[in-house]
Design an enzyme around this catalytic site. Structure first.
Site, PDB file in Angstrom:
ATOM      1  N   ASP A 144       0.808  -1.216   0.000  1.00 26.64           N
ATOM      2  CA  ASP A 144       0.000   0.000   0.000  1.00 26.64           C
ATOM      3  C   ASP A 144       0.850   1.278   0.000  1.00 26.64           C
ATOM      4  O   ASP A 144       0.443   2.280  -0.565  1.00 26.64           O
ATOM      5  CB  ASP A 144      -0.919   0.013   1.229  1.00 26.64           C
ATOM      6  CG  ASP A 144      -1.998  -1.063   1.131  1.00 26.64           C
ATOM      7  OD1 ASP A 144      -2.320  -1.449   0.002  1.00 26.64           O
ATOM      8  OD2 ASP A 144      -2.485  -1.506   2.180  1.00 26.64           O
ATOM      9  N   VAL A 145       2.022   1.221   0.610  1.00 28.29           N
ATOM     10  CA  VAL A 145       2.832   2.439   0.747  1.00 28.29           C
ATOM     11  C   VAL A 145       3.500   2.851  -0.568  1.00 28.29           C
ATOM     12  O   VAL A 145       4.146   3.889  -0.634  1.00 28.29           O
ATOM     13  CB  VAL A 145       3.911   2.305   1.843  1.00 28.29           C
ATOM     14  CG1 VAL A 145       3.269   2.092   3.195  1.00 28.29           C
ATOM     15  CG2 VAL A 145       4.902   1.219   1.519  1.00 28.29           C
TER      16      VAL A 145
END
Lengths: 94, 507
Positions: free
Chosen positions: B434-435
């Site tokens: 996600d990052v």
């Protein structure tokens, strides 16, 4: 000490905490949590007071149990922080 | 007490003053301990001063403990050497055994614990602080005389009743909440959020009830030692609410939860500090409370979520199922091999490594550092980029890399390194998802929209280690990085893949 004097210390300490914690480098946030764990176990002071007083046996045993729990945290917290911090090394410049 | 004039005994305000007479030296010692605790945190502003800071913390703790023990030691007025009774000695021995027992356990755990298990350990430690606070509050309730909070009318002082009820409640919430956080982090319990119907109503109602009962407890006529059973009701409700508050919160929100519980443990200590009129406890409580609150804020900001939405829980309910992403995975993507990765990285000028929770799960930090070492021998400039919410607690990745002997000056925070991806030859993503998802920048409908992410899409070449194409990140959203022209997916266990790359680099 009256309540207001104590409250003053508390409020000032909140501000000190605010500025000190913002200055902690993000790389050390895990050790920060471990060491705050250790120091918040200063609650052992209360457990010692309870364990040393003889009036109420129930309160004494609660105090002794509190001492055990807080000691786990104090020794464990400082030791694990020490272990983590020892791992942070700078690049060896050749 | 018998010598006291009757008019003083009649005035509750003066009675309170009398009850809290403290030896100035003792007060000073606690203040010094508090200052040492401030210095302990101050030391953490840089790794080079951090160990000294930790020592300051130990000194502060030693001062606080020895002061209390001397204070309670049976020293007769003016005598240099006390003559303790057999009972006093027995008590002292019991206390020392308790310290040795707890200290021994703590020390062994601290020595043996794996660095990847640090989030669980911290959660477990929080629960102990919380429980200790509850025990101390109970002891103060049963034996207020020992804590000097007994008014001359034989009742516990009103303000102390408020403090002990709040301290016990916050401690109990910290305890049961941390136990759940521990179980989720340690895998004893599924990380998936558990949603009770009408949980917001239940939680809010219980919290209001606790506050109301505290007020009733403080105002009640029944205020003698251990007299009012409402105290136990407050404690029981607080245990329940701690449990209910944390079960709906998902695994990847744990950095916020752990920070929040850290904060609570501080407020619990502060509340008990008020009861004991102890400056060391009050200062420490405020420091720890502030620390946890700031960490929670940093974590929430790094996810672009409000604190309220994290506490409300339920985020990531569909994680693991992968249904959300699976629909789109028929888009074309390229699969790379360890040899491809080794070859391309050897030729690169700059490689930026982005570790995530997957690296911790696979225990790949050591082989990753070996890979970096090999690349450096080929003249490659290697840097590590760490997102504030990578891992399961604040700073989790930094500790793991430090454990693997990665020098901390090769490790960079999001805002310090993000501009460098445009010049980087390779972005190497290991266990993160996600990052690095560009949807956070572009897709307003995405649940992670607005979260600050690494600009890996600007790097010339991206390697993405992932176990399979099926699963999606914690937030349950597909990631466009998988399908970019310059991306090669390295589908394997993180540790195995890096080991293969190491082999290929060595050839």
């Amino acid at each position: 000490m009256d309540f207001i004097a104590i409250l003053s210390i508390f409020v000032m300490a909140c501000f000190v905490g605010y500025y000190v914690v913002w200055s902690v480098t993000p790389a050390l946030h895990t050790p920060l949590m471990a060491v705050t764990n250790a120091i918040s176990s200063v609650i052992i002071v209360g457990a010692l007071v309870a364990a040393a007083a003889s009036e109420s046996p129930a309160a004494r045993w609660l105090g002794l149990a509190g001492i055990v729990l807080a000691s786990v945290n104090i020794f464990g917290g400082f030791a694990v922080t020490e272990r983590m911090l020892a791992m942070y090394k700078k690049k060896e410049r050749k | 007490m018998a010598l006291m004039a009757p008019e003083i005994m009649a005035d509750p305000a003066i009675a309170a003053e009398v009850a809290h007479q403290v030896n100035p030296w003792v007060a000073l010692a606690y203040l010094v301990a508090g200052v040492f605790f401030i210095l302990a945190l101050r030391g953490l502003s840089s790794p080079s001063t951090s160990r000294q800071g930790n020592r300051f913390g130990m000194v502060g703790m030693a001062i606080a403990v020895f002061t209390t023990m001397l204070l309670k030691a049976p020293v007769p007025e003016g005598a240099f050497l006390p003559e303790p009774t057999a009972d006093d000695l027995a008590t002292l021995v019991q206390i020392l055994i308790a310290i040795a027992l707890g200290g021994g356990i703590g020390f062994v755990i601290a020595r043996r614990i794996q660095m990847t298990a640090m989030p669980q350990l911290v959660a477990a430690f929080h629960s102990l602080v919380g429980l200790a606070a509850v025990l101390v509050a109970m002891a103060a309730f049963l034996n207020p005389g020992a804590f000097d909070i007994l008014g001359l009318d034989g009742n516990i002082l009103t303000v102390s009743r408020i403090e002990m009820a709040l301290g016990a409640a916050i401690g109990a919430i910290t305890f049961s909440g941390s136990v759940i956080a521990f179980a989720k982090l340690n895998g004893n319990m599924s990380g998936a959020p558990i949603m009770l119907p009408a949980r917001h109503v239940i939680n809010l109602g219980t919290l209001i009830l606790i506050i109301a009962l505290t007020a009733i407890f403080a105002a009640s006529e029944a205020a003698g030692p251990g007299e009012n059973p409402l105290f136990w009701v407050i404690v029981a409700l607080a245990f329940a609410i701690g449990f209910l508050l944390i079960i709906p919160i998902g695994g990847a929100d744990m950095p916020v939860v752990v920070s929040m519980l850290n904060s609570y443990s501080g407020w619990a200590a502060a509340a008990m500090g008020f009861t004991l009129h102890n400056t060391a406890m009050i200062i420490t409580g405020a420091l720890v409370g502030a620390s946890g609150a700031i960490l929670s804020y940093i974590m929430c900001r790094a996810m672009n979520r409000s604190f309220i939405s994290v506490i409300a829980g339920g985020f990531g309910a569909d994680a693991g199922g992968g249904d959300a992403g699976a629909a789109k995975t028929d888009r074309p993507w390229k699969r790379g091999s360890a040899e491809d990765a080794a070859f391309l990285m050897k030729e690169a000028e700059t490689v930026i490594i982005i570790p995530g929770y997957g690296m911790a799960v696979a225990q790949a930090q050591h082989v990753l550092r070996e890979m970096a070492d090999q690349l450096k021998e080929h003249g490659v400039n290697v840097k590590y980029a760490i997102h504030p919410v990578a891992g399961r607690m604040p700073g989790h990745m930094n500790v793991l890399l430090a454990e693997a002997n990665v020098p901390y000056d090769e490790v960079f925070e999001l805002e310090d390194i993000n501009s460098e991806f445009a010049q980087a030859d390779v972005a190497f993503i290991i266990g993160a998802n996600d990052v690095v998802n560009p949807a956070a920048k572009t897709d307003k409908s995405s649940p992670i929209y607005g979260m600050p992410v690494f600009d890996v899409d600007k790097a010339k070449q991206v390697f993405f280690i992932k176990r399979s194409m099926g699963g999606v990140g914690y937030a349950g959203v597909d990631n466009d990085v998988f399908y970019m022209d310059q991306t090669m997916m390295l589908l394997s266990d993180a540790k195995k893949m890096v080991e293969e790359i190491n082999k290929a680099l060595a050839d």
